[in-house]
Scaffold this active site. Sequence first.
Site, PDB file in Angstrom:
ATOM      1  N   HIS A 152      45.316 -42.996 -23.354  1.00 11.38           N
ATOM      2  CA  HIS A 152      44.226 -42.439 -22.684  1.00 11.38           C
ATOM      3  C   HIS A 152      44.612 -41.244 -21.690  1.00 11.38           C
ATOM      4  O   HIS A 152      43.880 -40.483 -21.466  1.00 11.38           O
ATOM      5  CB  HIS A 152      43.615 -43.892 -22.035  1.00 11.38           C
ATOM      6  CG  HIS A 152      42.422 -43.527 -21.178  1.00 11.38           C
ATOM      7  ND1 HIS A 152      41.020 -42.937 -21.694  1.00 11.38           N
ATOM      8  CD2 HIS A 152      41.989 -43.761 -19.968  1.00 11.38           C
ATOM      9  CE1 HIS A 152      40.562 -42.730 -20.839  1.00 11.38           C
ATOM     10  NE2 HIS A 152      40.823 -42.980 -19.782  1.00 11.38           N
ATOM     11  N   ASP A 175      33.324 -35.192 -21.454  1.00 13.98           N
ATOM     12  CA  ASP A 175      33.537 -35.118 -19.946  1.00 13.98           C
ATOM     13  C   ASP A 175      34.392 -34.242 -19.400  1.00 13.98           C
ATOM     14  O   ASP A 175      35.267 -33.828 -20.283  1.00 13.98           O
ATOM     15  CB  ASP A 175      33.615 -36.771 -19.556  1.00 13.98           C
ATOM     16  CG  ASP A 175      34.888 -37.291 -20.449  1.00 13.98           C
ATOM     17  OD1 ASP A 175      35.863 -36.700 -20.323  1.00 13.98           O
ATOM     18  OD2 ASP A 175      34.629 -38.535 -20.440  1.00 13.98           O
ATOM     19  N   LYS A 212      28.347 -34.789 -16.540  1.00 16.52           N
ATOM     20  CA  LYS A 212      27.666 -35.794 -16.337  1.00 16.52           C
ATOM     21  C   LYS A 212      27.405 -35.964 -14.916  1.00 16.52           C
ATOM     22  O   LYS A 212      28.332 -36.146 -14.178  1.00 16.52           O
ATOM     23  CB  LYS A 212      27.914 -37.188 -16.858  1.00 16.52           C
ATOM     24  CG  LYS A 212      27.897 -37.403 -18.082  1.00 16.52           C
ATOM     25  CD  LYS A 212      28.520 -38.866 -18.807  1.00 16.52           C
ATOM     26  CE  LYS A 212      30.084 -38.899 -19.035  1.00 16.52           C
ATOM     27  NZ  LYS A 212      30.616 -40.079 -19.394  1.00 16.52           N
TER      28      LYS A 212
HETATM   29  C1  R5P Z   1      36.791 -42.695 -21.106  1.00 19.54           C
HETATM   30  O1  R5P Z   1      37.397 -42.166 -20.085  1.00 19.54           O
HETATM   31  C2  R5P Z   1      37.108 -42.575 -22.361  1.00 19.54           C
HETATM   32  O2  R5P Z   1      37.666 -41.272 -22.721  1.00 19.54           O
HETATM   33  C3  R5P Z   1      36.003 -42.737 -23.368  1.00 19.54           C
HETATM   34  O3  R5P Z   1      35.060 -41.662 -23.020  1.00 19.54           O
HETATM   35  C4  R5P Z   1      35.219 -43.938 -23.190  1.00 19.54           C
HETATM   36  O4  R5P Z   1      36.124 -45.126 -23.066  1.00 19.54           O
HETATM   37  C5  R5P Z   1      34.342 -44.169 -24.067  1.00 19.54           C
HETATM   38  O5  R5P Z   1      33.644 -45.479 -23.559  1.00 19.54           O
HETATM   39  P1  R5P Z   1      31.997 -45.755 -24.402  1.00 19.54           P
HETATM   40  O6  R5P Z   1      31.944 -45.380 -26.066  1.00 19.54           O
HETATM   41  O7  R5P Z   1      31.990 -47.267 -23.885  1.00 19.54           O
HETATM   42  O8  R5P Z   1      31.167 -44.842 -23.681  1.00 19.54           O
END
Ligand code: R5P
Length: 312
Positions: free
Chosen positions: A127, A167, A192
């Site tokens: 991550h 993001d 966002k």
């Molecule tokens: C967040 O920093 C990760 O990179 C993903 O964007 C996130 O875990 C996605 O989660 P969800 O599908 O629940 O929005």
Amino acid sequence: MKLLAGNSNLPLAQAIATYLEVPLTNASVRRFADEEVFVEIHENVRGEDVFILQSTSSPCNDNLMELLICTDALRRASAKRITAVVPYFGYARQDRKPGPRTPISAKLVANLITTAGADRVLAVDLHAGQIQGFFDIPTDNLYAAPVMAADIQQHYAGQDLMVVSPDVGGVVRARALAKRLDDNAPLAIVDKRRDKPGQSEVMNIIGDVKGRACILIDDIIDSGGTLCNAAEALMAAGAASVTAYLTHGVLSGKAVERVAGSALKELVITDTILATESTKACDRIRVLSIAPLIGEAIRRIADESSVSSLFD
Ligand code: R5P
């Protein structure tokens, strides 16, 4: 070299074994009546270079425990070197304290894997790259980008592509993918913002996506909220289509339904996590295999040759 598989993703383990032309080690990783994990290795592993194949995906605590107990069994059986191959490293999102009196669970999990006896770790698209530093043992972080780029060239060549990060935190990953595409595809970012507490989130698109075939890229899809909302915002901004490439298809709860009803043309994930029946049944989701990449990295670790050159 020996390959030992936990139960988290047996098809991936088998595909890696097939790539390497090395059979999976004969072992049982099972449960006592009360659900305790018990591991028994039915082959001699003394002096061997052993790779444990186990994603710490859902059920993440059980799968983590299997990984730790397999490592302990190998250490006590005198394996020469133990590599924890963790295609999906769960708990990675807990890599900092989001508030007072909260844990840094990614560091705790790294400590547990090390204490259990792993000599090295091999993961895919951690991550955050810094998680490598949570381990005081060598840790290789593989990137799914070459696998994704090859698929994009095959399916979307000739289209007016734009790579989009959902993001601000994902920009480095998006730029790395864009560089691998023909003509170094341009980049856009979904920003966002919630201007005041209590106001609903506004999605600003940084970059002109009008008429573009957008390729959203991220490491994890969990609930699907991030991606599906980003896809909607991109279509509203005039994108011609939105396709998403994700390394880890966590897809918990109603995520598959959410994807099926979203503005996404297609969701492409890799097989670091075993696909559920509903994922397999969803015609909007396609799975790419990461097995050859992991298999090649394992071969190179065993041969003590370069892993980074896989990404040149
Ligand atoms: C967040 O920093 C990760 O990179 C993903 O964007 C996130 O875990 C996605 O989660 P969800 O599908 O629940 O929005």
